[in-house]
Write an enzyme that holds these catalytic residues in place. Structure first.
Site: not given
Length: 249
Positions: A9, A11, A94, A96, A167, A173, A213
């Site tokens: 991904n 991003k 996701h 985010e 996730e 991150g 991560s």
């Protein structure tokens, strides 16, 4: 028998030219493997990657899609637009997107239905808890509730096609990674939830990834867990040499 599936991904990283440079280098490193592989890139790089990977087994995925066919939805992309350029996968829900752009389980459900009913594009559904929820001991309830709402109205056949990426938001991150045991526990919970919503045959077909991560140093340990079928990789997927290490776990 579920085939391992590792997806990157990107991003909001990489221009078209940077994506092409990545593809050229990555193809030189990519050899025979039984692992399904895909890159989920920004919209502007998708067609470039589809063309670059045309004669390979490397898939290409979008990071978002709208649930309507067309309309006054400034800045959005439809399923038909993704189909036209030959996209294989699409990330849905996701964390985010949920946190920064108001994505809800209701819109996630609509997007899953649109992808599954109007295309051959495989959804990668993201679920997971934040740090406060985990510290409060609510991580299982959060994920069960997300899955129940996101899968509402999907048939057995549709549900079996969805890739689920667990996730933990606190590990995205941040450099923190759920221990393999924590990841295994939650992925087992996800499979058990799918079985309760549908049946054993359906849950046996669903591919469950871990994301948060993931890097070459921890990929083998994570991938060796019984209920983890793959990984959704963030930062490490931006570097061909690192991403190939994860694929060759």
């Amino acid at each position: 028998m579920r085939i391992p599936f590792i997806a990157g991904n990107w991003k909001m990283f990489k221009t078209k030219m940077e994506a092409l440079e990545f593809a050229d280098e990555f193809k030189k490193l990519y050899g025979d493997t039984d692992v399904k592989t895909a890159i989920c890139a920004p919209f502007t790089a998708l067609e470039t990657l589809v063309e670059a990977f045309r004669d390979t087994n490397i898939g290409v995925g979008a990071q978002n899609v709208h649930f309507e066919e067309e309309g006054a939805f400034t800045g959005e992309i439809s399923v038909s637009m993704l189909k036209e350029i030959g996209v294989d996968y699409c990330i849905v829900g996701h964390s985010e997107r949920r946190e920064y752009f108001g994505e809800t389980d209701e819109t996630v459900n609509l997007k899953l239905k649109k992808l599954l009913r109007d295309s051959d594009i495989i959804p990668i559904l993201c679920v997971g808890e934040n740090l406060a929820q985990r510290e409060a001991g609510k991580e299982q309830d959060i994920v069960i509730n997300q899955l129940t709402a996101d899968f509402a109205g999907l048939t057995h056949e549709e549900a079996a096609k969805v890739v689920i990426a667990y996730e933990p938001i606190w590990a995205i991150g941040t450099g923190k990674t759920a221990t393999p045991e924590q990841a295994e526990e939650m992925c087992a919970l996800i499979r058990n939830t799918v079985e309760k919503l549908y049946d054993e045959d359906t849950c046996d077909k669903v591919i469950i990834q871990y994301g948060g991560s993931v890097k070459p140093e921890n990929a083998t340990e994570i991938m060796n867990m019984d209920e983890i079928d793959g990984a959704l990789v963030g930062g490490a997927s931006l570097i061909p040499s690192k991403f190939i290490e994860i694929i060759n776990f």
